[in-house]
Design an enzyme around this catalytic site. Structure first.
Site, PDB file in Angstrom:
ATOM      1  N   ASP A   1       0.483  -1.609   0.106  1.00  0.00           N
ATOM      2  CA  ASP A   1      -0.094  -0.209  -0.124  1.00  0.00           C
ATOM      3  C   ASP A   1       0.561   1.404   0.140  1.00  0.00           C
ATOM      4  O   ASP A   1       1.802   0.700   0.189  1.00  0.00           O
ATOM      5  CB  ASP A   1      -1.310  -0.223   0.986  1.00  0.00           C
ATOM      6  CG  ASP A   1      -2.012   0.948   1.130  1.00  0.00           C
ATOM      7  OD1 ASP A   1      -1.965   2.241   2.142  1.00  0.00           O
ATOM      8  OD2 ASP A   1      -2.279   1.551   0.510  1.00  0.00           O
ATOM      9  N   ASN A   2      -0.002   2.655  -0.310  1.00  0.00           N
ATOM     10  CA  ASN A   2       0.857   4.061  -0.366  1.00  0.00           C
ATOM     11  C   ASN A   2       2.595   3.796  -0.787  1.00  0.00           C
ATOM     12  O   ASN A   2       3.088   4.727  -1.452  1.00  0.00           O
ATOM     13  CB  ASN A   2       1.499   3.723   1.600  1.00  0.00           C
ATOM     14  CG  ASN A   2      -0.396   3.865   1.969  1.00  0.00           C
ATOM     15  OD1 ASN A   2       0.344   3.383   3.108  1.00  0.00           O
ATOM     16  ND2 ASN A   2      -0.908   4.701   1.687  1.00  0.00           N
TER      17      ASN A   2
ATOM     18  N   GLU B   1      -7.256   6.439   0.665  1.00  0.00           N
ATOM     19  CA  GLU B   1      -8.184   6.074   1.380  1.00  0.00           C
ATOM     20  C   GLU B   1      -9.677   7.324   1.789  1.00  0.00           C
ATOM     21  O   GLU B   1      -8.329   8.936   2.366  1.00  0.00           O
ATOM     22  CB  GLU B   1      -8.194   5.347   2.969  1.00  0.00           C
ATOM     23  CG  GLU B   1      -6.665   5.824   3.737  1.00  0.00           C
ATOM     24  CD  GLU B   1      -5.376   5.032   3.177  1.00  0.00           C
ATOM     25  OE1 GLU B   1      -5.622   5.411   2.216  1.00  0.00           O
ATOM     26  OE2 GLU B   1      -4.784   5.191   4.556  1.00  0.00           O
TER      27      GLU B   1
END
Ligand SMILES: Cc1cc(C(=O)N2CCN(C)CC2)sc1-c1cc(O)c2nc[nH]c(=O)c2c1
Ligand SMILES: [Mg+2]
Length: 214
Positions: A169-170, A199
């Site tokens: 993620d990210n 998000e």
């Protein structure tokens, strides 16, 4: 002592979610964090990418780095086959009991083991202490500066096998440039980039899938 944001998220789940219904737990957290207080759950948009890759991997043994409130642990565990299990590593002692409670409300406590501590200390113990052979799926969502060193630890401790799927993620924001450097242009990995958004925000973000080739 005022309650923490994470405690308020748990309160909302405990009050609003249907016990034993993982989807309602996810919906409740997404609703709370998009309408009341932002929090760093992978969220509903990137969550769909996570779902897709978990279904593709159909893991028997999965590992998550960064439990936080347990949102992605619920997201992953709800898709696991009966014999499968998810280990989730979290170093923040305040998050662990909250995540355990949220996972229990989702009815997934038998599918998830939360390991409290730093990934770099627990990864070396997975084979000996937790009887793991190799990992079929790994979700990296703890701290951007640890993605690369912890991936190298997974390699060094023989926890990856031909076809093990890593999902990070990210990649867009906060960003993990040294992880990308490690897995891209590396003959041992086949990478795929999934553009998305941070998000509950409009800001761009992305996930990266890296399949270990052995
Ligand atoms: C803490 C944080 C703040 C962000 C941001 O830009 N913000 C601006 C806009 N406001 C509203 C929210 C906050 S993004 C982010 C973040 C997001 C993740 O998915 C993370 N995953 C794992 N580990 C992390 O440390 C992690 C941090
Ligand atoms: Mg994240």
């Amino acid at each position: 002592m005022d309650q923490s944001k994470e405690q308020r998220i748990l309160n909302s789940v405990s009050y609003n979610a249907i016990k034993g219904d993982a989807e309602s737990v996810l919906d409740c957290i997404d609703k709370y964090c998009s309408q009341k207080e932002w929090a760093m759950n992978v969220g509903d948009e990137k969550g769909l990418i996570l779902d897709k890759i978990v279904k593709e991997a159909d893991p028997t043994v999965a590992l998550e780095l960064g439990t936080y409130c347990g949102y992605s642990a619920v997201r992953i565990a709800r898709l696991l086959k009966p014999s499968a299990h998810l280990f989730s590593i979290e170093f923040n002692a305040e998050f662990v009991p909250i995540a355990k409670e949220i996972i229990e409300i989702a009815g997934l406590e038998d599918k998830v083991t939360i390991l409290e501590g730093h990934a770099q200390d627990i990864i070396p113990q997975l084979k000996t202490k937790y009887n793991v052979d190799t990992l079929d799926f790994v979700f990296l969502d703890h701290w951007k500066d640890r993605y690369a060193p912890d991936t190298i630890l997974l390699e060094q401790y023989g926890l990856l096998r031909k076809g093990s799927i890593l999902l990070a993620d990210n990649i867009g924001f906060p960003g993990a440039p040294d992880f990308l450097k490690h897995v891209r242009n590396n003959e041992h990995y086949e990478c795929t980039h999934y553009p998305s958004h941070l998000e509950y925000m409009k800001a761009p973000d992305a996930m990266e899938k890296a399949v270990y080739l052995g």
